[in-house]
Design a protein around this motif. Structure first.
Motif, PDB file in Angstrom:
ATOM      1  N   LYS A  82       3.171  50.900 -15.644  1.00 14.99           N
ATOM      2  CA  LYS A  82       2.418  52.154 -15.710  1.00 14.99           C
ATOM      3  C   LYS A  82       2.066  52.634 -14.308  1.00 14.99           C
ATOM      4  O   LYS A  82       2.124  51.901 -13.340  1.00 14.99           O
ATOM      5  N   SER A  83       1.718  53.897 -14.233  1.00 10.54           N
ATOM      6  CA  SER A  83       1.293  54.510 -12.974  1.00 10.54           C
ATOM      7  C   SER A  83      -0.067  55.150 -13.194  1.00 10.54           C
ATOM      8  O   SER A  83      -0.317  55.777 -14.220  1.00 10.54           O
ATOM      9  N   THR A  84      -0.937  54.984 -12.208  1.00 10.69           N
ATOM     10  CA  THR A  84      -2.222  55.677 -12.208  1.00 10.69           C
ATOM     11  C   THR A  84      -2.126  56.779 -11.171  1.00 10.69           C
ATOM     12  O   THR A  84      -1.757  56.527 -10.026  1.00 10.69           O
ATOM     13  N   ILE A 144      -0.556  57.967  -5.965  1.00  3.60           N
ATOM     14  CA  ILE A 144       0.091  57.313  -7.103  1.00  3.60           C
ATOM     15  C   ILE A 144      -0.028  55.807  -6.890  1.00  3.60           C
ATOM     16  O   ILE A 144       0.382  55.285  -5.851  1.00  3.60           O
ATOM     17  N   ILE A 145      -0.580  55.119  -7.878  1.00  2.00           N
ATOM     18  CA  ILE A 145      -0.715  53.669  -7.813  1.00  2.00           C
ATOM     19  C   ILE A 145       0.167  53.072  -8.895  1.00  2.00           C
ATOM     20  O   ILE A 145      -0.069  53.283 -10.088  1.00  2.00           O
ATOM     21  N   GLU A 146       1.216  52.357  -8.487  1.00  2.00           N
ATOM     22  CA  GLU A 146       2.143  51.731  -9.432  1.00  2.00           C
ATOM     23  C   GLU A 146       1.642  50.339  -9.778  1.00  2.00           C
ATOM     24  O   GLU A 146       1.266  49.565  -8.895  1.00  2.00           O
ATOM     25  N   LYS A 147       1.641  50.015 -11.061  1.00  2.00           N
ATOM     26  CA  LYS A 147       1.249  48.682 -11.490  1.00  2.00           C
ATOM     27  C   LYS A 147       1.999  48.345 -12.767  1.00  2.00           C
ATOM     28  O   LYS A 147       1.809  49.003 -13.790  1.00  2.00           O
ATOM     29  N   ASP A 148       2.858  47.328 -12.677  1.00  2.00           N
ATOM     30  CA  ASP A 148       3.659  46.882 -13.813  1.00  2.00           C
ATOM     31  C   ASP A 148       4.423  48.043 -14.426  1.00  2.00           C
ATOM     32  O   ASP A 148       5.194  48.694 -13.762  1.00  2.00           O
ATOM     33  N   THR A 160      11.662  61.109 -15.778  1.00  2.00           N
ATOM     34  CA  THR A 160      10.840  59.904 -15.778  1.00  2.00           C
ATOM     35  C   THR A 160       9.676  60.065 -14.807  1.00  2.00           C
ATOM     36  O   THR A 160       9.653  60.964 -13.970  1.00  2.00           O
ATOM     37  N   ARG A 161       8.752  59.146 -14.867  1.00  2.00           N
ATOM     38  CA  ARG A 161       7.578  59.189 -13.985  1.00  2.00           C
ATOM     39  C   ARG A 161       7.953  58.967 -12.534  1.00  2.00           C
ATOM     40  O   ARG A 161       7.190  59.292 -11.631  1.00  2.00           O
ATOM     41  N   LYS A 162       9.139  58.450 -12.272  1.00  2.00           N
ATOM     42  CA  LYS A 162       9.602  58.229 -10.895  1.00  2.00           C
ATOM     43  C   LYS A 162       9.806  59.550 -10.152  1.00  2.00           C
ATOM     44  O   LYS A 162       9.875  59.575  -8.932  1.00  2.00           O
ATOM     45  N   LYS A 163       9.911  60.664 -10.867  1.00  2.00           N
ATOM     46  CA  LYS A 163      10.064  61.988 -10.235  1.00  2.00           C
ATOM     47  C   LYS A 163       8.755  62.505  -9.650  1.00  2.00           C
ATOM     48  O   LYS A 163       8.746  63.444  -8.869  1.00  2.00           O
ATOM     49  N   GLU A 177      -3.473  58.003 -16.397  1.00  2.00           N
ATOM     50  CA  GLU A 177      -2.585  56.851 -16.458  1.00  2.00           C
ATOM     51  C   GLU A 177      -1.373  57.239 -17.296  1.00  2.00           C
ATOM     52  O   GLU A 177      -1.526  57.784 -18.393  1.00  2.00           O
ATOM     53  N   ILE A 178      -0.190  56.965 -16.755  1.00  2.00           N
ATOM     54  CA  ILE A 178       1.035  57.335 -17.472  1.00  2.00           C
ATOM     55  C   ILE A 178       1.975  56.133 -17.537  1.00  2.00           C
ATOM     56  O   ILE A 178       1.882  55.210 -16.730  1.00  2.00           O
ATOM     57  N   THR A 179       2.871  56.193 -18.513  1.00  2.00           N
ATOM     58  CA  THR A 179       3.912  55.170 -18.672  1.00  2.00           C
ATOM     59  C   THR A 179       5.249  55.884 -18.790  1.00  2.00           C
ATOM     60  O   THR A 179       5.325  57.109 -18.708  1.00  2.00           O
ATOM     61  N   ASP A 180       6.297  55.112 -19.007  1.00  2.85           N
ATOM     62  CA  ASP A 180       7.626  55.710 -19.165  1.00  2.85           C
ATOM     63  C   ASP A 180       7.727  56.573 -20.424  1.00  2.85           C
ATOM     64  O   ASP A 180       8.616  57.404 -20.540  1.00  2.85           O
TER      65      ASP A 180
END
Length: 128
Positions: A52-54, A46-50, A89-92, A74-77
């Motif tokens: 969004k997450s890749t 998982i690559i977090e950037k601003d 949320t994508r944090k899971k 690529e995903i966002t909230d």
């Protein structure tokens, strides 16, 4: 007597309209399912950037052979992510988790291939 014929004509018209509506709906639903890309995968990285997450993912052996490679999404909230029928949320999402991705039937040919239009991500196992 004329009212009885009119009532029968109206009922036949309603029945015809209902059958036509059902047929149209079933054809649209069938076409939509044919255009879905479903992939069971493991999250490799998982690559977090601003905002969004890749996710770099790898297709599971349970997929057919053409879907066992590596992919990028690529995903966002706003991405629809589900765990136990609850939106999360994508944090899971965690590296090593098994997920099911439902997307449009478009995969961009790049290395690794990119799945651009994610409809839903289902987390298949929560704990790691």
């Amino acid at each position: 007597m004329l009212k009885k014929k009119e009532a029968i004509a109206v009922l036949i018209g309603i029945l015809f309209f209902a059958m036509l509506s059902y047929f149209t709906y079933s054809q649209i639903t069938k076409k939509k399912k044919e255009n879905e890309f479903i992939l069971n995968a493991t999250i490799e990285k998982i690559i977090e950037k601003d905002d969004k997450s890749t996710l770099l993912i790898k297709g599971l052996p349970s997929n057919n052979k053409s879907k066992q490679g590596e992919y990028e999404i690529e995903i966002t909230d706003s991405t629809n992510i589900v765990l136990n029928n609850n939106k999360v949320t994508r944090k899971k999402l965690k590296e090593g988790q098994k997920i099911r991705i439902i997307a449009s039937d478009i995969v961009l040919t790049k290395e690794p291939p990119i799945i651009p239009q994610i409809t839903k991500i289902i987390i298949m196992n929560e704990s790691l």
